[in-house]
Design a protein around this motif. Structure first.
Motif, PDB file in Angstrom:
ATOM      1  N   HIS A  10       0.831  -1.213   0.000  1.00  0.00           N
ATOM      2  CA  HIS A  10       0.000   0.000   0.000  1.00  0.00           C
ATOM      3  C   HIS A  10       0.859   1.254   0.000  1.00  0.00           C
ATOM      4  O   HIS A  10       0.607   2.188  -0.755  1.00  0.00           O
ATOM      5  CB  HIS A  10      -0.921   0.027   1.223  1.00  0.00           C
ATOM      6  N   ASP A  11       1.852   1.282   0.862  1.00  0.00           N
ATOM      7  CA  ASP A  11       2.658   2.489   1.039  1.00  0.00           C
ATOM      8  C   ASP A  11       4.133   2.272   0.712  1.00  0.00           C
ATOM      9  O   ASP A  11       4.962   3.108   1.035  1.00  0.00           O
ATOM     10  CB  ASP A  11       2.513   2.986   2.486  1.00  0.00           C
ATOM     11  N   GLY A  12       4.460   1.123   0.135  1.00  0.00           N
ATOM     12  CA  GLY A  12       5.816   0.868  -0.316  1.00  0.00           C
ATOM     13  C   GLY A  12       6.687   0.075   0.639  1.00  0.00           C
ATOM     14  O   GLY A  12       7.810  -0.288   0.291  1.00  0.00           O
ATOM     15  N   PHE A  13       6.198  -0.227   1.837  1.00  0.00           N
ATOM     16  CA  PHE A  13       7.062  -0.905   2.794  1.00  0.00           C
ATOM     17  C   PHE A  13       7.214  -2.396   2.500  1.00  0.00           C
ATOM     18  O   PHE A  13       8.300  -2.953   2.665  1.00  0.00           O
ATOM     19  CB  PHE A  13       6.579  -0.673   4.231  1.00  0.00           C
ATOM     20  N   THR A  14       6.171  -3.048   2.057  1.00  0.00           N
ATOM     21  CA  THR A  14       6.270  -4.463   1.670  1.00  0.00           C
ATOM     22  C   THR A  14       7.215  -4.595   0.480  1.00  0.00           C
ATOM     23  O   THR A  14       7.992  -5.542   0.384  1.00  0.00           O
ATOM     24  CB  THR A  14       4.876  -5.027   1.357  1.00  0.00           C
ATOM     25  N   GLN A  15       7.172  -3.616  -0.411  1.00  0.00           N
ATOM     26  CA  GLN A  15       8.110  -3.578  -1.536  1.00  0.00           C
ATOM     27  C   GLN A  15       9.546  -3.403  -1.031  1.00  0.00           C
ATOM     28  O   GLN A  15      10.472  -4.034  -1.542  1.00  0.00           O
ATOM     29  CB  GLN A  15       7.746  -2.435  -2.482  1.00  0.00           C
ATOM     30  N   ILE A  56      -1.185  -5.848   5.210  1.00  0.00           N
ATOM     31  CA  ILE A  56      -2.545  -5.713   5.722  1.00  0.00           C
ATOM     32  C   ILE A  56      -2.925  -4.244   5.715  1.00  0.00           C
ATOM     33  O   ILE A  56      -2.129  -3.388   6.099  1.00  0.00           O
ATOM     34  CB  ILE A  56      -2.629  -6.264   7.170  1.00  0.00           C
ATOM     35  N   ARG A  57      -4.136  -3.965   5.274  1.00  0.00           N
ATOM     36  CA  ARG A  57      -4.688  -2.607   5.364  1.00  0.00           C
ATOM     37  C   ARG A  57      -6.116  -2.741   5.847  1.00  0.00           C
ATOM     38  O   ARG A  57      -6.897  -3.470   5.249  1.00  0.00           O
ATOM     39  CB  ARG A  57      -4.617  -1.926   4.003  1.00  0.00           C
ATOM     40  N   TYR A  58      -6.429  -2.091   6.925  1.00  0.00           N
ATOM     41  CA  TYR A  58      -7.763  -2.156   7.536  1.00  0.00           C
ATOM     42  C   TYR A  58      -8.211  -3.595   7.770  1.00  0.00           C
ATOM     43  O   TYR A  58      -9.339  -3.972   7.528  1.00  0.00           O
ATOM     44  CB  TYR A  58      -8.789  -1.383   6.704  1.00  0.00           C
ATOM     45  N   GLY A  59      -7.271  -4.412   8.198  1.00  0.00           N
ATOM     46  CA  GLY A  59      -7.595  -5.778   8.595  1.00  0.00           C
ATOM     47  C   GLY A  59      -7.658  -6.803   7.485  1.00  0.00           C
ATOM     48  O   GLY A  59      -8.036  -7.945   7.737  1.00  0.00           O
ATOM     49  N   HIS A  60      -7.256  -6.422   6.258  1.00  0.00           N
ATOM     50  CA  HIS A  60      -7.376  -7.357   5.131  1.00  0.00           C
ATOM     51  C   HIS A  60      -6.175  -7.254   4.190  1.00  0.00           C
ATOM     52  O   HIS A  60      -5.578  -6.197   4.045  1.00  0.00           O
ATOM     53  CB  HIS A  60      -8.641  -7.054   4.310  1.00  0.00           C
ATOM     54  N   PHE A  61      -5.886  -8.381   3.544  1.00  0.00           N
ATOM     55  CA  PHE A  61      -4.956  -8.357   2.421  1.00  0.00           C
ATOM     56  C   PHE A  61      -5.731  -7.855   1.204  1.00  0.00           C
ATOM     57  O   PHE A  61      -6.949  -8.019   1.129  1.00  0.00           O
ATOM     58  CB  PHE A  61      -4.422  -9.769   2.118  1.00  0.00           C
ATOM     59  N   ALA A  62      -5.042  -7.293   0.239  1.00  0.00           N
ATOM     60  CA  ALA A  62      -5.689  -6.844  -0.994  1.00  0.00           C
ATOM     61  C   ALA A  62      -6.292  -8.041  -1.727  1.00  0.00           C
ATOM     62  O   ALA A  62      -5.737  -9.147  -1.706  1.00  0.00           O
ATOM     63  CB  ALA A  62      -4.679  -6.124  -1.888  1.00  0.00           C
ATOM     64  N   ALA A  63      -7.430  -7.823  -2.359  1.00  0.00           N
ATOM     65  CA  ALA A  63      -8.148  -8.893  -3.072  1.00  0.00           C
ATOM     66  C   ALA A  63      -7.304  -9.513  -4.178  1.00  0.00           C
ATOM     67  O   ALA A  63      -7.503 -10.682  -4.531  1.00  0.00           O
ATOM     68  CB  ALA A  63      -9.448  -8.344  -3.648  1.00  0.00           C
ATOM     69  N   GLU A  64      -6.361  -8.782  -4.716  1.00  0.00           N
ATOM     70  CA  GLU A  64      -5.496  -9.316  -5.777  1.00  0.00           C
ATOM     71  C   GLU A  64      -4.722 -10.548  -5.318  1.00  0.00           C
ATOM     72  O   GLU A  64      -4.409 -11.418  -6.130  1.00  0.00           O
ATOM     73  CB  GLU A  64      -4.503  -8.244  -6.270  1.00  0.00           C
ATOM     74  N   ASN A 101      -0.112 -14.541  14.609  1.00  0.00           N
ATOM     75  CA  ASN A 101      -0.624 -13.352  13.941  1.00  0.00           C
ATOM     76  C   ASN A 101      -1.986 -13.677  13.330  1.00  0.00           C
ATOM     77  O   ASN A 101      -2.088 -14.518  12.438  1.00  0.00           O
ATOM     78  CB  ASN A 101       0.360 -12.882  12.860  1.00  0.00           C
ATOM     79  N   VAL A 102      -3.022 -13.026  13.812  1.00  0.00           N
ATOM     80  CA  VAL A 102      -4.392 -13.361  13.416  1.00  0.00           C
ATOM     81  C   VAL A 102      -4.609 -13.224  11.900  1.00  0.00           C
ATOM     82  O   VAL A 102      -5.283 -14.058  11.295  1.00  0.00           O
ATOM     83  CB  VAL A 102      -5.428 -12.535  14.216  1.00  0.00           C
ATOM     84  N   TYR A 103      -4.054 -12.199  11.280  1.00  0.00           N
ATOM     85  CA  TYR A 103      -4.253 -11.993   9.838  1.00  0.00           C
ATOM     86  C   TYR A 103      -3.631 -13.123   9.027  1.00  0.00           C
ATOM     87  O   TYR A 103      -4.243 -13.657   8.106  1.00  0.00           O
ATOM     88  CB  TYR A 103      -3.658 -10.655   9.388  1.00  0.00           C
ATOM     89  N   THR A 104      -2.413 -13.481   9.373  1.00  0.00           N
ATOM     90  CA  THR A 104      -1.708 -14.537   8.645  1.00  0.00           C
ATOM     91  C   THR A 104      -2.350 -15.894   8.913  1.00  0.00           C
ATOM     92  O   THR A 104      -2.521 -16.701   7.999  1.00  0.00           O
ATOM     93  CB  THR A 104      -0.220 -14.539   9.036  1.00  0.00           C
ATOM     94  N   ARG A 105      -2.709 -16.132  10.143  1.00  0.00           N
ATOM     95  CA  ARG A 105      -3.358 -17.401  10.497  1.00  0.00           C
ATOM     96  C   ARG A 105      -4.667 -17.583   9.720  1.00  0.00           C
ATOM     97  O   ARG A 105      -4.922 -18.649   9.152  1.00  0.00           O
ATOM     98  CB  ARG A 105      -3.592 -17.446  12.010  1.00  0.00           C
TER      99      ARG A 105
END
Length: 190
Positions: A10-15, A56-64, A101-105
């Motif tokens: 989203h903001d370049g950090f994962t990149q 994660i952004r707002y509790g979700h991974f991007a749909a892509e 980690n709840v999101y990853t799990r």
């Protein structure tokens, strides 16, 4: 071993994390870092290993991410693969592993893809870079979870030693699997 590192950021950090991993691997293999949304421009069959990073952004991974996995599942199963998640929840010691980690799990429980290697990295707060609404929402979440709320600050929570350890494990990631690869068009009419 030719390695493809795909990222959704989203903001370049994962990149940024993808770039650090690629730099670590550079002495040992050819490595390409590509935005997952542009993966269809590349011949995926030319790679012998894949790493996917998503934030994660707002509790979700991007749909892509789900669309890509659905379309390329056969390929992902047939080659050594790894996944890393980036989120601010992982800044806490009890929430920085795939099991805690709840999101990853949740992601790993619902996807048909089973990466051979998985990690969770804490991301960065970049308040000055956010639009006012994002800044306000993230500030609210940080207030509720005991994080930084000063909108003039940028805070990097990433444990870079953890990222390097993940990259070290990637160098040993191989798979001896023969698959009948079915070429599936990526993002076809989605």
């Amino acid at each position: 071993m030719k390695t493809l590192i795909l990222y959704l950021s989203h903001d370049g950090f994962t990149q940024k994390i993808a770039g650090v991993i690629a730099t670590y691997l550079a002495d040992q293999c050819e490595c390409n870092v590509v935005d997952l949304c542009r993966a269809r421009e590349h011949d995926l069959q030319a790679y012998q290993r894949v790493v996917i990073g998503a934030s994660i952004r707002y509790g979700h991974f991007a749909a892509e991410l789900d669309r890509f996995i659905h379309k390329q599942l056969n390929w992902l199963i047939c080659i050594p693969s790894a996944f890393y998640s980036v989120n601010l929840t992982a800044r806490k010691a009890d929430k920085c592993t795939p099991a805690t980690n709840v999101y990853t799990r949740k992601f790993l429980a619902k996807t048909a893809w089973r990466p051979d290697l998985c990690a969770v990295f804490a991301g960065a707060l970049r308040y000055p870079c956010y639009h006012w609404f994002d800044c306000l929402m993230i500030q609210l979440v940080m207030l509720m979870t005991g994080g930084e709320t000063d909108c003039s600050k940028e805070v990097e929570y990433t444990d870079w030693q953890q990222v390097f350890a993940f990259a070290r494990k990637l160098t040993k990631l191989t798979k001896n699997v023969q698959c009948n690869m079915v070429k599936t068009p990526f993002f076809k009419n989605n």
